[in-house]
Design a protein around this motif. Structure first.
Motif, mmCIF file in Angstrom:
data_model
loop_
_atom_site.group_PDB
_atom_site.id
_atom_site.type_symbol
_atom_site.label_atom_id
_atom_site.label_comp_id
_atom_site.label_asym_id
_atom_site.label_seq_id
_atom_site.Cartn_x
_atom_site.Cartn_y
_atom_site.Cartn_z
ATOM 1 N N UNK A 248 -2.802 6.476 93.767
ATOM 2 C CA UNK A 248 -3.520 5.411 93.165
ATOM 3 C C UNK A 248 -2.951 5.312 91.797
ATOM 4 N N UNK A 249 -2.551 6.609 91.204
ATOM 5 C CA UNK A 249 -2.109 6.549 89.703
ATOM 6 C C UNK A 249 -0.770 6.233 89.695
ATOM 7 N N UNK A 250 -0.039 6.234 90.662
ATOM 8 C CA UNK A 250 1.403 5.697 90.711
ATOM 9 C C UNK A 250 1.353 4.403 90.981
ATOM 10 N N UNK A 251 0.352 3.791 91.621
ATOM 11 C CA UNK A 251 0.361 2.082 91.600
ATOM 12 C C UNK A 251 0.153 1.590 90.161
ATOM 13 N N UNK A 252 -0.744 2.473 89.440
ATOM 14 C CA UNK A 252 -0.962 1.920 87.896
ATOM 15 C C UNK A 252 0.209 2.049 87.154
ATOM 16 N N UNK A 253 1.119 3.218 87.235
ATOM 17 C CA UNK A 253 2.281 3.554 86.784
ATOM 18 C C UNK A 253 3.328 2.478 87.075
ATOM 19 N N UNK A 254 3.442 2.101 88.333
ATOM 20 C CA UNK A 254 4.352 1.305 88.819
ATOM 21 C C UNK A 254 4.073 -0.302 88.410
ATOM 22 N N UNK A 255 2.902 -0.789 88.347
ATOM 23 C CA UNK A 255 2.452 -1.757 87.641
ATOM 24 C C UNK A 255 2.917 -2.040 86.271
ATOM 25 N N UNK A 256 2.981 -1.077 85.305
ATOM 26 C CA UNK A 256 3.572 -1.122 84.147
ATOM 27 C C UNK A 256 5.000 -1.108 84.057
ATOM 28 N N UNK A 257 5.378 -0.438 85.008
ATOM 29 C CA UNK A 257 6.920 -0.532 85.246
ATOM 30 C C UNK A 257 7.305 -1.973 85.606
ATOM 31 N N UNK A 258 6.581 -2.521 86.626
ATOM 32 C CA UNK A 258 7.193 -3.769 87.137
ATOM 33 C C UNK A 258 6.914 -4.698 85.970
ATOM 34 N N UNK A 259 5.914 -4.827 85.151
ATOM 35 C CA UNK A 259 5.802 -5.612 84.058
ATOM 36 C C UNK A 259 6.972 -5.545 83.145
ATOM 37 N N UNK A 260 7.482 -4.294 82.800
ATOM 38 C CA UNK A 260 8.763 -4.362 82.264
ATOM 39 C C UNK A 260 9.814 -4.841 83.006
ATOM 40 N N UNK A 261 10.194 -4.471 83.985
ATOM 41 C CA UNK A 261 11.199 -5.044 84.750
ATOM 42 C C UNK A 261 11.245 -6.816 84.848
ATOM 43 N N UNK A 262 10.082 -7.079 84.862
ATOM 44 C CA UNK A 262 9.737 -8.541 85.047
ATOM 45 C C UNK A 262 10.370 -9.298 83.726
ATOM 46 N N UNK A 263 9.935 -8.745 82.768
ATOM 47 C CA UNK A 263 10.542 -8.962 81.201
ATOM 48 C C UNK A 263 11.997 -9.083 81.321
ATOM 49 N N UNK A 264 12.826 -8.011 81.578
ATOM 50 C CA UNK A 264 14.025 -7.817 81.685
ATOM 51 C C UNK A 264 14.830 -8.858 82.539
ATOM 52 N N UNK A 265 14.320 -9.096 83.663
ATOM 53 C CA UNK A 265 14.646 -10.310 84.543
ATOM 54 C C UNK A 265 14.555 -11.644 83.870
ATOM 55 N N UNK A 266 13.403 -11.671 83.444
ATOM 56 C CA UNK A 266 13.137 -13.176 82.709
ATOM 57 C C UNK A 266 14.288 -13.127 81.506
ATOM 58 N N UNK A 267 14.272 -12.285 80.646
ATOM 59 C CA UNK A 267 15.444 -12.326 79.646
ATOM 60 C C UNK A 267 16.825 -12.491 80.106
ATOM 61 N N UNK A 268 17.090 -11.888 81.121
ATOM 62 C CA UNK A 268 18.646 -11.989 81.745
ATOM 63 C C UNK A 268 18.853 -13.134 82.484
ATOM 64 N N UNK A 269 17.477 -13.961 82.648
ATOM 65 C CA UNK A 269 17.874 -15.057 83.693
ATOM 66 C C UNK A 269 18.360 -14.807 84.636
ATOM 67 N N UNK A 270 17.975 -13.632 85.533
ATOM 68 C CA UNK A 270 18.473 -13.244 86.704
ATOM 69 C C UNK A 270 17.289 -12.983 87.829
ATOM 70 N N UNK A 271 17.566 -13.283 89.043
ATOM 71 C CA UNK A 271 16.963 -13.027 90.186
ATOM 72 C C UNK A 271 17.778 -12.094 91.173
ATOM 73 N N UNK A 272 16.931 -11.421 91.957
ATOM 74 C CA UNK A 272 17.499 -10.400 92.934
ATOM 75 C C UNK A 272 17.092 -10.388 94.417
ATOM 76 N N UNK A 273 17.464 -10.003 95.450
ATOM 77 C CA UNK A 273 16.814 -9.814 96.620
ATOM 78 C C UNK A 273 16.889 -8.368 97.278
ATOM 79 N N UNK A 274 17.633 -7.476 96.623
ATOM 80 C CA UNK A 274 17.115 -5.967 96.857
ATOM 81 C C UNK A 274 16.306 -5.166 96.187
ATOM 82 N N UNK A 275 15.246 -4.849 96.197
ATOM 83 C CA UNK A 275 14.473 -3.976 95.432
ATOM 84 C C UNK A 275 14.486 -2.407 95.841
ATOM 85 N N UNK A 276 14.680 -1.666 94.825
ATOM 86 C CA UNK A 276 14.684 0.042 95.241
ATOM 87 C C UNK A 276 13.410 0.550 94.334
ATOM 88 N N UNK A 277 12.950 1.442 95.102
ATOM 89 C CA UNK A 277 11.907 2.069 94.414
ATOM 90 C C UNK A 277 12.595 3.713 94.284
#
Length: 346
Positions: A248-277
């Motif tokens: 449960x705590x990991x999901x909270x941390x991953x949520x914050x990490x995902x938010x940062x990753x989304x910012x980077x994807x938007x900044x780079x104007x990039x999309x992807x198909x493969x996700x890695x945890x």
């Protein structure tokens, strides 16, 4: 650049000059991102845990990374490069290949160009740089480490073979500790030893890398300097102050990490198909879990459910000290390359 992140911190804070500095981590948790040469004397290295670094150097000073500042200075360094050639292939914020076969200033000596660039970096930015000069990227890379810090080394065409034959295999760029140990067990200690193995033997011993070793030890590498090198992945990760055992705590941390990753994807104007945890456990073992989807995505609302699925895919082995998410299989082949520095929390 010589100890780039640490040198920038010493530049901006003169009180750190001459002192052992580690960028990233702390004496309890985290990982060292960069170490000043004063810290390296004590055996402190990048990728070392902060706790171990502190053991090796009790008076080590930890500094929080400032990636926006490093990127700002890196842009100024790159601007100097472009005064000499447009064929610049950045490897990171602090390193690049330059092809100066034909250069904007018409300087006939690559060694003089390197010297002039290093001098300008010092005069304009007060930072030290080292350089390697030779006939191809591989040898230039190896040469760049020989006279560090604040030096340069030229391997002339007629010196290449002799240099490579005498070079210890662990000094070959791209030969890590595991491969070097395997080579040593096979009686391969120098380039000359490696050269004595024919192509068939090397492929049998090292697979696809065998052809690479066969060529480079003979001074052959045809890889061009690629000014538009395309990023293969974009990631965000975080090391925690305390190990986490609750999903449960990991999901909270991953949520914050995902938010940062989304910012980077938007900044780079990039999309992807493969996700890695990426999961690093408290015993420092590491695990990755990946999934490829049919459509390109980049928004948190689309990829966070996949990350949750990957997290629950199997039971965790230990408590967790680091979590990370990365996108690969990007759509960058459809657009101009975008340069983005990945910052990490320590």
């Amino acid at each position: 650049m010589d100890a780039f992140y640490a040198s920038v911190e010493q530049l901006d804070n003169p009180e750190l000059l001459g002192k052992p500095v580690a960028v990233g981590g702390n004496e309890i948790r985290g990982v060292v991102s960069a170490a000043s040469y004063e810290a390296r004397v004590f055996g402190v290295r990048s990728a070392m845990s902060g706790a171990l670094a502190k053991q090796k150097c009790p008076h080590l000073i930890f500094v929080k990374p400032r990636y926006s500042r490093y990127k700002e200075i890196s842009s100024k360094i790159r601007a100097i490069f472009y005064d000499y050639t447009d064929l610049v292939e950045p490897l990171s914020l602090d390193e690049a290949y330059l092809d100066v076969t034909e250069n904007k200033k018409g300087i006939s000596s690559a060694s003089l160009i390197a010297q002039e660039i290093r001098q300008r970096i010092w005069e304009e930015l007060e930072l030290r740089a080292s350089a390697g000069i030779s006939i191809n990227k591989f040898i230039a890379k190896v040469a760049s480490d020989i006279n560090k810090p604040n030096g340069q080394k030229t391997i002339k065409p007629n010196e290449v073979i002799d240099f490579l034959e005498k070079l210890p295999v662990n000094k070959f760029y791209g030969v890590g500790k595991v491969t070097a140990a395997k080579m040593h067990n096979l009686g391969i200690f120098t380039g000359l030893d490696l050269k004595r193995k024919n192509l068939e033997e090397l492929i049998k011993l090292f697979g696809k890398s065998g052809l690479h070793y066969y060529n480079i030890v003979r001074g052959m590498q045809n890889s061009k300097v690629k000014p538009n090198r395309i990023r293969k992945s974009i990631a965000a990760e975080r090391t925690f102050n305390e190990n986490i055992s609750s999903e449960i705590y990991m999901i909270e941390r991953l949520d914050a990490i995902a938010e940062e990753l989304e910012k980077r994807m938007l900044h780079s104007k990039t999309k992807g198909k493969t996700l890695t945890l990426k999961i690093k456990y408290s015993n420092f073992t590491q695990q990755t879990r990946s999934k490829t989807v049919s459509e390109y995505i980049h928004l948190k609302k689309d990829f966070m459910p996949i990350i949750k699925e990957l997290l629950y895919q199997e039971e965790l082995k230990e408590s967790v000290r680091l979590l990370g998410i990365s996108f690969s299989n990007l759509d960058t082949d459809k657009k101009d390359p975008v340069w983005i520095q990945l910052s990490f929390d320590f």
